[in-house]
Design a protein around this motif. Structure first.
Motif, PDB file in Angstrom:
ATOM      1  N   MET A 123      10.166  21.771  16.145  1.00  0.00           N
ATOM      2  CA  MET A 123       9.423  22.311  15.328  1.00  0.00           C
ATOM      3  C   MET A 123       9.164  23.902  15.602  1.00  0.00           C
ATOM      4  O   MET A 123       8.759  24.867  15.153  1.00  0.00           O
ATOM      5  N   LYS A 124       9.170  23.938  17.368  1.00  0.00           N
ATOM      6  CA  LYS A 124       9.022  25.357  17.812  1.00  0.00           C
ATOM      7  C   LYS A 124      10.373  26.122  17.375  1.00  0.00           C
ATOM      8  O   LYS A 124      10.124  27.379  16.895  1.00  0.00           O
ATOM      9  N   VAL A 125      11.649  25.706  17.145  1.00  0.00           N
ATOM     10  CA  VAL A 125      12.706  26.285  16.572  1.00  0.00           C
ATOM     11  C   VAL A 125      12.562  26.545  15.052  1.00  0.00           C
ATOM     12  O   VAL A 125      12.462  27.774  14.846  1.00  0.00           O
ATOM     13  N   VAL A 126      12.008  25.641  14.157  1.00  0.00           N
ATOM     14  CA  VAL A 126      11.692  25.955  12.786  1.00  0.00           C
ATOM     15  C   VAL A 126      10.735  27.015  12.671  1.00  0.00           C
ATOM     16  O   VAL A 126      10.644  27.712  12.008  1.00  0.00           O
ATOM     17  N   SER A 127       9.506  26.838  13.559  1.00  0.00           N
ATOM     18  CA  SER A 127       8.479  27.876  13.318  1.00  0.00           C
ATOM     19  C   SER A 127       8.890  29.310  13.727  1.00  0.00           C
ATOM     20  O   SER A 127       8.734  30.250  12.969  1.00  0.00           O
ATOM     21  N   ALA A 128       9.892  29.509  14.905  1.00  0.00           N
ATOM     22  CA  ALA A 128      10.604  30.725  15.089  1.00  0.00           C
ATOM     23  C   ALA A 128      11.325  31.402  14.181  1.00  0.00           C
ATOM     24  O   ALA A 128      11.232  32.452  13.776  1.00  0.00           O
ATOM     25  N   LEU A 129      12.301  30.473  13.436  1.00  0.00           N
ATOM     26  CA  LEU A 129      13.010  30.914  12.357  1.00  0.00           C
ATOM     27  C   LEU A 129      12.244  31.301  11.253  1.00  0.00           C
ATOM     28  O   LEU A 129      12.321  32.308  10.500  1.00  0.00           O
ATOM     29  N   ARG A 130      11.082  30.573  10.887  1.00  0.00           N
ATOM     30  CA  ARG A 130      10.073  31.018   9.537  1.00  0.00           C
ATOM     31  C   ARG A 130       9.759  32.485   9.919  1.00  0.00           C
ATOM     32  O   ARG A 130       9.472  33.122   9.040  1.00  0.00           O
ATOM     33  N   ALA A 131       9.178  32.406  11.081  1.00  0.00           N
ATOM     34  CA  ALA A 131       8.875  33.870  11.639  1.00  0.00           C
ATOM     35  C   ALA A 131       9.777  34.895  11.347  1.00  0.00           C
ATOM     36  O   ALA A 131       9.589  36.194  10.942  1.00  0.00           O
ATOM     37  N   GLU A 132      10.930  34.828  11.651  1.00  0.00           N
ATOM     38  CA  GLU A 132      12.051  35.662  11.945  1.00  0.00           C
ATOM     39  C   GLU A 132      12.521  36.024  10.459  1.00  0.00           C
ATOM     40  O   GLU A 132      12.556  37.257  10.307  1.00  0.00           O
ATOM     41  N   PHE A 133      12.620  35.079   9.527  1.00  0.00           N
ATOM     42  CA  PHE A 133      13.091  35.503   8.188  1.00  0.00           C
ATOM     43  C   PHE A 133      12.259  35.940   7.273  1.00  0.00           C
ATOM     44  O   PHE A 133      12.445  36.441   6.318  1.00  0.00           O
ATOM     45  N   GLY A 134      10.787  35.423   7.368  1.00  0.00           N
ATOM     46  CA  GLY A 134      10.064  35.437   6.414  1.00  0.00           C
ATOM     47  C   GLY A 134       8.683  35.966   6.886  1.00  0.00           C
ATOM     48  O   GLY A 134       7.823  36.272   6.014  1.00  0.00           O
ATOM     49  N   GLY A 135       8.487  36.257   8.107  1.00  0.00           N
ATOM     50  CA  GLY A 135       7.481  36.712   8.729  1.00  0.00           C
ATOM     51  C   GLY A 135       6.157  35.876   8.684  1.00  0.00           C
ATOM     52  O   GLY A 135       5.045  36.094   8.772  1.00  0.00           O
ATOM     53  N   HIS A 136       6.503  34.387   8.585  1.00  0.00           N
ATOM     54  CA  HIS A 136       5.316  33.592   8.572  1.00  0.00           C
ATOM     55  C   HIS A 136       4.780  33.437   9.859  1.00  0.00           C
ATOM     56  O   HIS A 136       5.298  33.729  10.990  1.00  0.00           O
ATOM     57  N   PRO A 137       3.546  33.446   9.622  1.00  0.00           N
ATOM     58  CA  PRO A 137       2.714  33.207  10.997  1.00  0.00           C
ATOM     59  C   PRO A 137       3.127  32.022  11.799  1.00  0.00           C
ATOM     60  O   PRO A 137       3.374  30.920  11.438  1.00  0.00           O
ATOM     61  N   ILE A 138       2.984  32.144  13.249  1.00  0.00           N
ATOM     62  CA  ILE A 138       3.226  31.100  13.878  1.00  0.00           C
ATOM     63  C   ILE A 138       2.073  30.584  15.102  1.00  0.00           C
ATOM     64  O   ILE A 138       1.341  31.645  15.272  1.00  0.00           O
ATOM     65  N   ALA A 139       2.178  29.436  15.397  1.00  0.00           N
ATOM     66  CA  ALA A 139       1.243  28.972  16.302  1.00  0.00           C
ATOM     67  C   ALA A 139       1.704  29.269  17.686  1.00  0.00           C
ATOM     68  O   ALA A 139       2.731  28.898  17.962  1.00  0.00           O
ATOM     69  N   LYS A 140       0.592  29.869  18.691  1.00  0.00           N
ATOM     70  CA  LYS A 140       1.127  30.183  19.849  1.00  0.00           C
ATOM     71  C   LYS A 140       0.675  29.204  20.859  1.00  0.00           C
ATOM     72  O   LYS A 140      -0.500  28.703  20.642  1.00  0.00           O
ATOM     73  N   GLU A 141       1.329  29.036  21.871  1.00  0.00           N
ATOM     74  CA  GLU A 141       0.674  28.222  23.031  1.00  0.00           C
ATOM     75  C   GLU A 141       0.178  29.082  24.280  1.00  0.00           C
ATOM     76  O   GLU A 141       0.545  30.250  24.425  1.00  0.00           O
ATOM     77  N   HIS A 155       6.626  30.053  24.250  1.00  0.00           N
ATOM     78  CA  HIS A 155       5.041  30.399  23.945  1.00  0.00           C
ATOM     79  C   HIS A 155       4.795  29.987  22.326  1.00  0.00           C
ATOM     80  O   HIS A 155       3.784  30.603  21.602  1.00  0.00           O
ATOM     81  N   ILE A 156       5.660  29.434  21.666  1.00  0.00           N
ATOM     82  CA  ILE A 156       5.492  29.098  20.487  1.00  0.00           C
ATOM     83  C   ILE A 156       5.133  27.432  20.232  1.00  0.00           C
ATOM     84  O   ILE A 156       5.801  26.585  20.885  1.00  0.00           O
ATOM     85  N   ALA A 157       3.960  27.351  19.662  1.00  0.00           N
ATOM     86  CA  ALA A 157       3.704  25.781  19.513  1.00  0.00           C
ATOM     87  C   ALA A 157       4.565  24.959  18.449  1.00  0.00           C
ATOM     88  O   ALA A 157       5.258  25.673  17.571  1.00  0.00           O
ATOM     89  N   GLY A 158       4.963  23.684  18.855  1.00  0.00           N
ATOM     90  CA  GLY A 158       5.792  22.916  18.026  1.00  0.00           C
ATOM     91  C   GLY A 158       5.145  22.481  16.715  1.00  0.00           C
ATOM     92  O   GLY A 158       5.287  21.513  16.468  1.00  0.00           O
ATOM     93  N   LYS A 159       4.739  23.564  15.987  1.00  0.00           N
ATOM     94  CA  LYS A 159       4.212  23.145  14.675  1.00  0.00           C
ATOM     95  C   LYS A 159       4.736  24.188  13.465  1.00  0.00           C
ATOM     96  O   LYS A 159       4.859  25.410  13.603  1.00  0.00           O
ATOM     97  N   ALA A 160       5.064  23.469  12.326  1.00  0.00           N
ATOM     98  CA  ALA A 160       5.755  24.482  11.250  1.00  0.00           C
ATOM     99  C   ALA A 160       5.065  23.683  10.024  1.00  0.00           C
ATOM    100  O   ALA A 160       4.944  22.581   9.735  1.00  0.00           O
ATOM    101  N   ASP A 161       4.440  24.638   9.108  1.00  0.00           N
ATOM    102  CA  ASP A 161       3.945  24.484   7.879  1.00  0.00           C
ATOM    103  C   ASP A 161       4.779  24.363   6.762  1.00  0.00           C
ATOM    104  O   ASP A 161       6.092  24.513   6.971  1.00  0.00           O
ATOM    105  N   GLU A 162       4.576  23.452   5.735  1.00  0.00           N
ATOM    106  CA  GLU A 162       5.387  23.510   4.724  1.00  0.00           C
ATOM    107  C   GLU A 162       4.983  24.248   3.494  1.00  0.00           C
ATOM    108  O   GLU A 162       3.640  24.333   3.368  1.00  0.00           O
ATOM    109  N   SER A 163       5.734  24.979   2.685  1.00  0.00           N
ATOM    110  CA  SER A 163       5.311  25.789   1.653  1.00  0.00           C
ATOM    111  C   SER A 163       5.215  25.021   0.218  1.00  0.00           C
ATOM    112  O   SER A 163       4.731  25.737  -0.568  1.00  0.00           O
ATOM    113  N   GLY A 164       5.358  23.968   0.161  1.00  0.00           N
ATOM    114  CA  GLY A 164       5.543  23.211  -1.028  1.00  0.00           C
ATOM    115  C   GLY A 164       6.751  22.916  -1.787  1.00  0.00           C
ATOM    116  O   GLY A 164       6.782  21.793  -2.360  1.00  0.00           O
TER     117      GLY A 164
END
Length: 292
Positions: free
Chosen positions: A274-292, A228-237
């Motif tokens: 990127m599903k994994v990276v997106s999930a990890l960003r949400a787990e440790f940083g609370g970053h929003p994730i795209a859902k499928e 249920h996670i889209a394979g997209k992960a943002d970059e923070s810079g």
């Protein structure tokens, strides 16, 4: 000690609570009336603090921090101190310090890590600034850091705190990408019947056991296969800045560069990595994730 806190978002609010829990005073300000702020303007924040003041700023890099520095430049007095705990680029720290120094105001840049987990476990803090200014805010830094000897460092002069946080985040990119690629190839292989269980088995006795691995397993338990996670992960810079500076210094950083490109590619494709990276960003940083 009593300080001001500007920015009561995902991290600022938790940091203010941890500082209060250590017995210090905090006067909080945020643009949002729903933030639980103590005052409704920067002017009121400055008036609520006795001179010499120390004000911690937790706002995004770019326009928000530029506007905040400009306002504090006009409102604060000689001897006051600004602490930038966001992800400002280190070159901008030096520009901000020069501008604030015109009015006798100091600056300490503090790279801050541990996202939404910091309130409970403490924050990894990387400070840049003079010895005098570092010692002045040490009680607050000690309140925020994890228990034990590690988790706090005076990295160097102004800009050093955000510089090493930039490097920290570049390393983070590479570590997450490696976990993501390993999971993706197991998921694609007909030989591996349960990639989620394999990842979980690595949490003990394995050379790659880590907090990031624990968070990946947690995400897989909550959403098996990350369907249920889209394979997209943002970059923070920060990784982009690290690659740019590495080019100037002549230091090869192929892992960080490749992981940065992978995130940029994910805006077009939809890979499992990127599903994994997106999930990890949400787990440790609370970053929003795209859902499928």
């Amino acid at each position: 000690m009593k300080i001001g806190m500007i920015g009561l978002g995902r991290m600022g609010r938790n940091m203010a609570d941890r500082i209060k829990g250590a017995g210090h005073g905090v006067v909080g300000y945020d643009l949002s009336p729903e933030s639980g702020r103590d005052v409704d303007s920067l002017e009121a924040l400055v008036k609520a603090l006795d001179a010499p003041r120390a004000i911690w700023v937790m706002v995004p890099a770019g326009k928000p921090i530029e506007e905040t520095i400009d306002r504090l430049h006009d409102l604060l007095e000689p001897g006051d101190l600004v602490i930038d705990g966001g992800n400002t680029r280190f070159t901008q720290d030096q520009e901000h310090a020069k501008r604030l120094a015109e009015r006798g105001i100091g600056l300490v840049d503090v790279g801050t890590s541990n996202g939404i987990w910091g309130k409970e476990k403490g924050y990894a803090l990387m400070a840049g600034g003079s010895d005098e200014d570092y010692q002045r805010i040490l009680p607050i830094l000690e309140a925020l850091k994890p228990e034990g000897e590690n988790g706090l460092v005076h990295a160097g002069g102004i800009g050093a705190g955000h510089y090493v946080k930039m490097v920290h985040n570049g390393i983070e990119y590479g570590m997450m990408q490696a976990l993501a690629e390993g999971y993706a190839i197991m998921q694609a292989s007909p030989l591996v019947k349960n990639p989620d269980a394999v990842a979980a088995s690595w949490r003990e006795g394995s050379v790659i056991k880590s907090w990031l691995l624990d968070l990946m397993v947690k995400a897989l338990q909550e959403d098996p296969g990350l369907e249920h996670i889209a394979g997209k992960a943002d970059e923070s810079g920060e990784a982009k800045w690290m690659v740019q500076d590495a080019l100037e210094l002549g230091v090869p950083v192929p892992v960080t560069t490749a992981s940065l490109y992978a995130r940029q590619d994910s805006q077009i494709d939809d890979p499992v990595t990127m599903k994994v990276v997106s999930a990890l960003r949400a787990e440790f940083g609370g970053h929003p994730i795209a859902k499928e």
